[in-house]
Each structure stands twice: as structure tokens, then as C-alpha cells.
Design an enzyme around this catalytic site. Sequence first.
Site, PDB file in Angstrom:
ATOM      1  N   ALA A 126       0.848  -1.199   0.000  1.00  0.00           N
ATOM      2  CA  ALA A 126       0.000   0.000   0.000  1.00  0.00           C
ATOM      3  C   ALA A 126       0.882   1.247   0.000  1.00  0.00           C
ATOM      4  O   ALA A 126       2.051   1.196   0.370  1.00  0.00           O
ATOM      5  CB  ALA A 126      -0.935   0.011   1.197  1.00  0.00           C
ATOM      6  N   PHE A 127       0.294   2.361  -0.386  1.00  0.00           N
ATOM      7  CA  PHE A 127       1.094   3.558  -0.632  1.00  0.00           C
ATOM      8  C   PHE A 127       1.740   4.114   0.631  1.00  0.00           C
ATOM      9  O   PHE A 127       2.733   4.831   0.559  1.00  0.00           O
ATOM     10  CB  PHE A 127       0.230   4.609  -1.350  1.00  0.00           C
ATOM     11  N   LYS A 128       1.189   3.742   1.803  1.00  0.00           N
ATOM     12  CA  LYS A 128       1.764   4.289   3.035  1.00  0.00           C
ATOM     13  C   LYS A 128       3.217   3.878   3.237  1.00  0.00           C
ATOM     14  O   LYS A 128       3.956   4.531   3.965  1.00  0.00           O
ATOM     15  CB  LYS A 128       0.895   3.893   4.221  1.00  0.00           C
ATOM     16  N   ASP A 129       3.636   2.799   2.558  1.00  0.00           N
ATOM     17  CA  ASP A 129       5.045   2.388   2.660  1.00  0.00           C
ATOM     18  C   ASP A 129       6.007   3.473   2.182  1.00  0.00           C
ATOM     19  O   ASP A 129       7.102   3.590   2.723  1.00  0.00           O
ATOM     20  CB  ASP A 129       5.297   1.136   1.804  1.00  0.00           C
TER      21      ASP A 129
ATOM     22  N   LEU B 208       6.242   5.550   5.178  1.00  0.00           N
ATOM     23  CA  LEU B 208       6.559   4.865   6.442  1.00  0.00           C
ATOM     24  C   LEU B 208       7.818   4.006   6.373  1.00  0.00           C
ATOM     25  O   LEU B 208       8.290   3.527   7.400  1.00  0.00           O
ATOM     26  CB  LEU B 208       5.357   4.048   6.926  1.00  0.00           C
TER      27      LEU B 208
END
Length: 493
Positions: free
Chosen positions: A109-112, A115
Site C-alpha cells: 500500500a502507498f503508506k510504505d 513509512l
Amino acid sequence: MTTYHSTRSRNESLTSKQAILEGIAQDGGLFVRDDVAAGAPSLEQLLAGTYQDRARLVLGHLLDDFTAEEISTCVEAAYGANFDSKLITPVTPCGQDWTLELWHGPTSAFKDVALQMLPQLMRVSRAGDGRRVMIVTATSGDTGKAALEGFADVEGTGVTVFYPHGKVSDIQRLQMATQRGANVAVCAIEGNFDDAQSEVKRIFADEALRARLAERNVVLSSANSINVGRLVPQVTYYFDAYAQLAAAGALKPGDAIDFCVPTGNFGDVLAGYYAKLMGLPVRTLVVASNANDVLTDFITTGTYDRRRPFHKTISPSMDILVSSNLERLLFYLSDGDCELVSSLMADLAEKGAYTVPPTLLTRLHETFACGRADDAATRETIRAVWDEHHVLLDPHTAVARHVLDARPADGVARVCLSTASPYKFSADVLAALGHDVSGMGGFACMDALSELTGTEPPAALSALRDAEERFDDVVSVSDMNRYAEDSAVRVLA
Ligand SMILES: *Cc1c(COP(=O)(O)O)cnc(C)c1O
């Protein structure tokens, strides 16, 4: 050196390292810097080289108290073999338009993208003062896993994630329960996401707990999307998408570009605005919402009104009624009028709504457009895009695609941001393609989707079948505080 201050006042003045460790300003505002454009690298510089080169330039500009060497070590640790594409965020064609795939990191997911970087920035920021950082976060599924994966075994940090028992998908639970790393803790709670979130807020406000942890040189921090250290890494991929299109001959350097962004907390699309302030020739940023369309109404009318029903949708990471990062946009569109931002945020807190002045709305419309897609439109888009282009979209990306398709194309390159692998939402995607998924578990849906489309799930998701489960704790909400303290002491011992 440039300093950061609150969106609501200029009383505090912090380096970016301090802003990253503090997370949120003392007056409740978000950290911003006044002039994003001054001293920015040229477009030519930003278009040369690799993703990592661009990341170094963007971070070096926006976080200018980090040394070049510090930035380099962070970029190296964050964007390497942990992504399953050499390009980190590849751009692929979809009909006449383009898709920017932001989900090639370890949790799909794009939060990687943010994060994987934030823990590195925190590691460097806290170095020297001897303190260790304990991240505590509540998750409805995706953010928690991305935080675990980012902070796992990062020196001087620890992370505890709480999720609602029985209320995340099979795959999401397994992703968290199998998390590797010596400094991580994962715990289910008896309650829903709001219960977990509210209790985490109380944990942060617990002065006695903070004092006990301070004696052990531990500070509590959060990894949520208002942290400057999450916003800044996201600016890179707007430049990178432009560079990829220039390299493919789809545009010439200097040409305009439009981006359409599936939006929840407004972090992703705000990073696009930062890219524009830094000189990327962005014409329009299209804010796409699901049935929780508070932003569509705001961008259309200038009135933000959270007093409305909350809808649970098939694009859950966009199920948000208060988009926190919008406060930063209000700051920039008002030319840094902290008093105005303060009074709008006070209206939001007290009345649940605010209205921006007409001049601000006019400026908003110079760059921002909007649109919405309910679940039916989202499913229809997943099916149509698969049928017409053989591109498989996850529900969040499909919301953006629907909104983009409703806008007439005029020759300017258009990029839809894709925020999750379709395999993270296999059941909903499979159902959208016309399959009966009743009674099917997470892996059965992944297999069926793979077979139907001839595409492969990300390796990290497939590998969950054989991964060992490490965490099975379940506590009541009233025990979360003690659990957080115990795990801080344990993992940072
Ligand atoms: C978090 C998330 C979003 C929303 O991004 P914001 O920065 O909160 O606007 C969209 N799609 C997916 C899959 C997400 O995880």
C-alpha cells in the site's frame, strides 16, 4: 536554515528534526515552513537521475537541517530491495492516461513510501540526545502494518500497534500477527477502531505515563500522517512520475500535468501541492472521494461540514470525515494567515463546520478540482477498466479513476495515483468482476483473482500463507495503557 512552526501561530520555531520528533505543535496545529519554493532545486535537477536521487534532492530541500550524508543513509535504507520494483513507484499506461503505482513496498500500500522513510528520519533526528522513541498507534488495518514494517529493527525505536479484534480482514490480521522484528508489539483490542483510537489519544495525554517513560529516556510519538516526516517523502513521487513520463516521451519538460488522487486525510494530494510550489508544472490536482464526500462539498462550496453520516465503504482508507492535512493547505492558500487558520479550526472544533473567505476559495480553484464515486461506481470502474484496458485496480484507485474519467481530456498528461495493490482487497475486487465470493477466505480470493486475471499477487502477500504467527494478544480497552507501557519497557530495554 529554514524553520518549522505551527499552522496556527508563529510562537514556536523548530528545526525539521524537532518537528519530526514532536509530530504536532503545542497549540494543536500542524508544522509547516513558510516558503516552500525558496532555494528549491531546479526542475532540470529534479528530473535527472533515479528515484533515490530525486528523494535526496526533495528531502535535502525540505528538511535542510539534515546533512547530505544523513539524507543519503535514510534514502538508502528506505528505498531499496524492500520495494519490488527498481523504479520504486512505476508509472504504467491505462488507456490514454497513466497510473502511478505507489504500492510496490513491503505492505503493498502507498503508506510504505512514507513509512519506510519516517523511521529513518526519526532515527537520525533523535541521535545525539540519547532518547529512544516509542511509537504507539491504533489502526483499522493498513497503517499499522506499514508502521510495523517501517520501524521493525530500526535502532532506538519501538512500535506498538493496536487493532480492533475481529474487525480487520484475514490478510490484514496475518500481516500484523506475523510481523518480524525485536522492537515490535501487536495487540488486538476488544472494541472497534474508534475505541482504540480514543484510548491511544488518552495514552498520549497521560502525563504520569510520560514521566515514567522519560525516566527511562523513552519518548512517546505517533507515526500518523500529519507528521512532517510522512508528508515530505511523498513529494518525491510527483517529480518522479513527471520524470518517467518525460523519459517515455509522453511530455516535454515544462509541459503541464494533472494528477488525480484518492483522498482521505489529504496527505497524499497535499504532497502534490508541495511539488507544485517547488516548481513542478502541475495544472490541476483532482481530489477524489468515496461516499464520505466532505472534501467534494468543501472544494465545491468553500464550506467544510463534518456534521454528516459516516459511510463504511469498500475503500476504507478513505473513510474519513476530518481530513487533518487540509489545515496545511489552508495555511498556504491564505499566504500564511495563522489567525485565519486558527479561527477556522476553532469553528471546526466547536461547530463542526467552517467556511473559508471567497478569496481563499478562488485560489483553491486555481489548482484543485474534485469528484466522488460511491461503492457502485467504484465496482463498475474496476470492472470497466479491467474489461477495456486489462488493468486491475484496487477500490481506492478505482474511486480516483472514476473521477478522472468524468473529466474531459484535453491533451494534458493525466496521472491517476494508485494507492494499493488490488490483492490487498481481493474479495471486493473479485466481487466487482462479477464473482460470488460468499464463504471464501482471504487466500481463496487471492487465488481466484490471480486465476481469473492471469496476474500475480505481491510476493509478500503470498508468503503470509507460510509465515509464523508471533502475536495473539487481546486486551480490553482499559488495559491498553498498561500494555503500551509494558511493551515500551520490554522492546526498548
Ligand atoms: C491512506 C490511504 C489513502 C488516503 O491517503 P491520504 O493521504 O490519507 O489522503 C488512499 N488509499 C489508500 C489505499 C490508503 O492506504
